[in-house]
Write a protein that holds these residues in place. Sequence first.
Motif, mmCIF file in Angstrom:
data_model
loop_
_atom_site.group_PDB
_atom_site.id
_atom_site.type_symbol
_atom_site.label_atom_id
_atom_site.label_comp_id
_atom_site.label_asym_id
_atom_site.label_seq_id
_atom_site.Cartn_x
_atom_site.Cartn_y
_atom_site.Cartn_z
ATOM 1 N N ASP A 34 -51.077 55.846 0.125
ATOM 2 C CA ASP A 34 -52.495 55.582 0.396
ATOM 3 C C ASP A 34 -53.040 56.523 1.471
ATOM 4 O O ASP A 34 -54.154 57.055 1.348
ATOM 5 N N ILE A 35 -52.265 56.732 2.528
ATOM 6 C CA ILE A 35 -52.693 57.650 3.585
ATOM 7 C C ILE A 35 -52.798 59.071 3.043
ATOM 8 O O ILE A 35 -53.750 59.798 3.352
ATOM 9 N N TYR A 36 -51.838 59.454 2.221
ATOM 10 C CA TYR A 36 -51.845 60.792 1.629
ATOM 11 C C TYR A 36 -53.106 61.001 0.781
ATOM 12 O O TYR A 36 -53.783 62.026 0.903
ATOM 13 N N MET A 37 -53.424 60.030 -0.067
ATOM 14 C CA MET A 37 -54.602 60.169 -0.934
ATOM 15 C C MET A 37 -55.899 60.177 -0.115
ATOM 16 O O MET A 37 -56.829 60.933 -0.425
ATOM 17 N N THR A 38 -55.965 59.359 0.935
ATOM 18 C CA THR A 38 -57.151 59.342 1.795
ATOM 19 C C THR A 38 -57.311 60.682 2.501
ATOM 20 O O THR A 38 -58.417 61.234 2.572
ATOM 21 N N LEU A 39 -56.207 61.207 3.007
ATOM 22 C CA LEU A 39 -56.239 62.505 3.677
ATOM 23 C C LEU A 39 -56.598 63.610 2.699
ATOM 24 O O LEU A 39 -57.364 64.519 3.024
ATOM 25 N N PHE A 40 -56.078 63.524 1.480
ATOM 26 C CA PHE A 40 -56.381 64.517 0.450
ATOM 27 C C PHE A 40 -57.873 64.488 0.115
ATOM 28 O O PHE A 40 -58.502 65.531 -0.018
ATOM 29 N N ASP A 41 -58.431 63.290 -0.007
ATOM 30 C CA ASP A 41 -59.846 63.166 -0.348
ATOM 31 C C ASP A 41 -60.760 63.603 0.789
ATOM 32 O O ASP A 41 -61.823 64.188 0.556
#
Length: 100
Positions: free
Chosen positions: A63-70
Motif C-alpha cells: 500500500d505504501i509503495y502504490m501510494t508513493l508510486f502514485d
Amino acid sequence: WLFTLPLSLMKDAGAPWEDMIMIFFVTYGFLGLEYVSIELDDPFGDDDNDFDNLGMAQRVYEDIYMTLFDSDGEEAAEGLRQTMSKVVLPSRAEKGSELA
C-alpha cells in the motif's frame, strides 16, 4: 459462578426444566467464552489461528509503495523497493527451524 447459579435460581423457582434450560445456555455461553479466550491467548505465535504478521506487513508495504508510486512517481517507489530489499525478514519456515 456456574456452580452457584442453580442455588440462586431456586429462589425464583419455576418449573425445574425451565431452570435446567436456563443453566444450560448460561453454561454454554461461559464455556464458549473460555474457549475463545484460550484460542486468543497468544495471537502472535506460529499456530494456524494466529495473526500473519509478515503477511500484514507485506500488505502495508504494498500500500505504501502504490501510494508513493502514485504521488511521487516511479523513481521514488523504486528507491523504496531498493531500500526494503536490503532488509532481510525471516520467513515462517525459518522461524520454525529457529524455535526447534
